[in-house]
Design a protein around this motif. Structure first.
Motif, PDB file in Angstrom:
ATOM      1  N   ARG A  64      -6.260   5.310  -3.317  1.00 45.42           N
ATOM      2  CA  ARG A  64      -5.951   4.456  -4.469  1.00 45.42           C
ATOM      3  C   ARG A  64      -5.480   3.073  -4.046  1.00 45.42           C
ATOM      4  O   ARG A  64      -5.637   2.107  -4.770  1.00 45.42           O
ATOM      5  N   ASP A  65      -4.862   2.970  -2.857  1.00 51.87           N
ATOM      6  CA  ASP A  65      -4.329   1.692  -2.391  1.00 51.87           C
ATOM      7  C   ASP A  65      -5.131   1.220  -1.169  1.00 51.87           C
ATOM      8  O   ASP A  65      -4.806   1.539  -0.023  1.00 51.87           O
ATOM      9  N   GLN A  66      -6.174   0.438  -1.438  1.00 48.33           N
ATOM     10  CA  GLN A  66      -7.059  -0.007  -0.360  1.00 48.33           C
ATOM     11  C   GLN A  66      -6.313  -0.850   0.675  1.00 48.33           C
ATOM     12  O   GLN A  66      -6.537  -0.732   1.883  1.00 48.33           O
ATOM     13  N   GLY A  67      -5.392  -1.712   0.189  1.00 49.29           N
ATOM     14  CA  GLY A  67      -4.638  -2.579   1.097  1.00 49.29           C
ATOM     15  C   GLY A  67      -3.803  -1.770   2.074  1.00 49.29           C
ATOM     16  O   GLY A  67      -3.721  -2.094   3.266  1.00 49.29           O
ATOM     17  N   LYS A  68      -3.194  -0.712   1.581  1.00 48.59           N
ATOM     18  CA  LYS A  68      -2.370   0.149   2.447  1.00 48.59           C
ATOM     19  C   LYS A  68      -3.239   0.770   3.541  1.00 48.59           C
ATOM     20  O   LYS A  68      -2.836   0.843   4.709  1.00 48.59           O
ATOM     21  N   LEU A  69      -4.433   1.170   3.168  1.00 48.55           N
ATOM     22  CA  LEU A  69      -5.334   1.779   4.155  1.00 48.55           C
ATOM     23  C   LEU A  69      -5.781   0.742   5.183  1.00 48.55           C
ATOM     24  O   LEU A  69      -5.840   1.022   6.375  1.00 48.55           O
ATOM     25  N   GLU A  70      -6.080  -0.473   4.706  1.00 49.21           N
ATOM     26  CA  GLU A  70      -6.513  -1.524   5.646  1.00 49.21           C
ATOM     27  C   GLU A  70      -5.420  -1.822   6.664  1.00 49.21           C
ATOM     28  O   GLU A  70      -5.693  -2.024   7.845  1.00 49.21           O
ATOM     29  N   ARG A  71      -4.180  -1.833   6.201  1.00 51.71           N
ATOM     30  CA  ARG A  71      -3.063  -2.124   7.116  1.00 51.71           C
ATOM     31  C   ARG A  71      -2.788  -0.976   8.085  1.00 51.71           C
ATOM     32  O   ARG A  71      -2.270  -1.185   9.174  1.00 51.71           O
ATOM     33  N   ALA A  72      -3.147   0.233   7.685  1.00 51.74           N
ATOM     34  CA  ALA A  72      -2.796   1.410   8.486  1.00 51.74           C
ATOM     35  C   ALA A  72      -3.734   1.647   9.669  1.00 51.74           C
ATOM     36  O   ALA A  72      -3.353   2.288  10.644  1.00 51.74           O
ATOM     37  N   TYR A  73      -4.979   1.147   9.570  1.00 52.92           N
ATOM     38  CA  TYR A  73      -5.977   1.469  10.600  1.00 52.92           C
ATOM     39  C   TYR A  73      -6.486   0.205  11.291  1.00 52.92           C
ATOM     40  O   TYR A  73      -6.376  -0.900  10.758  1.00 52.92           O
ATOM     41  N   ASP A  74      -7.102   0.413  12.454  1.00 52.94           N
ATOM     42  CA  ASP A  74      -7.767  -0.691  13.148  1.00 52.94           C
ATOM     43  C   ASP A  74      -8.968  -1.163  12.321  1.00 52.94           C
ATOM     44  O   ASP A  74      -9.476  -0.431  11.471  1.00 52.94           O
ATOM     45  N   SER A  75      -9.437  -2.364  12.662  1.00 51.83           N
ATOM     46  CA  SER A  75     -10.480  -2.976  11.833  1.00 51.83           C
ATOM     47  C   SER A  75     -11.837  -2.283  11.938  1.00 51.83           C
ATOM     48  O   SER A  75     -12.733  -2.533  11.124  1.00 51.83           O
TER      49      SER A  75
END
Ligand SMILES: NC(=O)c1ccc[n+]([C@@H]2O[C@H](COP(=O)([O-])OP(=O)(O)OC[C@H]3O[C@@H](n4cnc5c(N)ncnc54)[C@H](OP(=O)(O)O)[C@@H]3O)[C@@H](O)[C@H]2O)c1
Length: 167
Positions: free
Chosen positions: A39-50
């Motif tokens: 549900r929170d795309q930003g949280k996922l982007e911050r949690a993983y490598d690019s």
């Protein structure tokens, strides 16, 4: 004999600090292309490598699921850990919490299967999660148990594509 995940496109739904996070890193280690969603795309982007793409999905919203399926195209494997536990004693359970629990962990996977089955490549899998509460009745876990029991049943469905139960 295990299946090779090298270069396979795998969608993983769930929180980075939970089982979804562990699955994501494990399959990437085996050479898979992983897409994480929640549900929170930003949280996922911050949690993983690019190298791990993050997408938005709410598994209780069919349009959100369909839109994700359209964006991703074909995939090889789908793993959903999404859950919304309805814990508590019978007298404390309310309808909304039970509905949310079923919507997230039972109806959500059914709708994911509906929209992704035509896009899953041959040899692909669909993995969902149950829980020990499904087979070990315990006080305060009625809502969790009936949700997981339904999720369990789902893994035995003979519909079109194979289901795989992870726990
Ligand atoms: N951990 C255990 O010990 C254990 C034991 C038995 C069974 N299980 C089962 O294993 C699975 C994974 O457990 P876990 O502990 O890693 O995770 P969890 O704490 O159950 O987290 C579930 C995830 O579901 C997501 N979610 C909830 N509603 C959603 C929705 N409408 N759309 C998309 N995502 C949604 C949450 O996202 P947000 O980040 O947006 O909140 C969260 O990331 C669950 O099904 C759980 O019931 C776990």
């Amino acid at each position: 004999m295990g299946i090779s995940l090298k270069d396979k496109k795998i969608l993983v739904i769930g929180r980075p600090s939970g089982i979804a996070g562990a699955v994501t890193l494990a399959v990437r280690e085996q050479g898979a292309q992983v897409i994480v969603a929640g549900r929170d795309q930003g949280k996922l982007e911050r949690a993983y490598d690019s190298d791990i793409a993050a997408e938005k999905v709410d598994v209780t919203d069919d349009r959100s699921i369909e839109a994700l399926a359209d964006r991703l195209g074909s995939i090889d494997h789908l793993v959903t850990t999404a859950s919304a536990r309805a814990r508590g004693l019978l007298q404390d359970l309310d309808r909304d919490a039970l509905r949310q629990s079923f919507d997230t962990k039972v109806i959500g996977p059914v709708m994911l299967a509906k929209h992704f089955a035509p896009r899953i490549n041959d040899g692909g899998t669909f993995t969902l999660f149950s829980g020990v509460a499904a087979s070990k009745p315990a006080i305060g876990f009625l809502g969790v148990a009936i949700t997981n029991g339904a999720a369990d049943f789902l893994t035995r469905s003979p519909e079109r594509r194979p289901w795989r139960k992870a726990c």
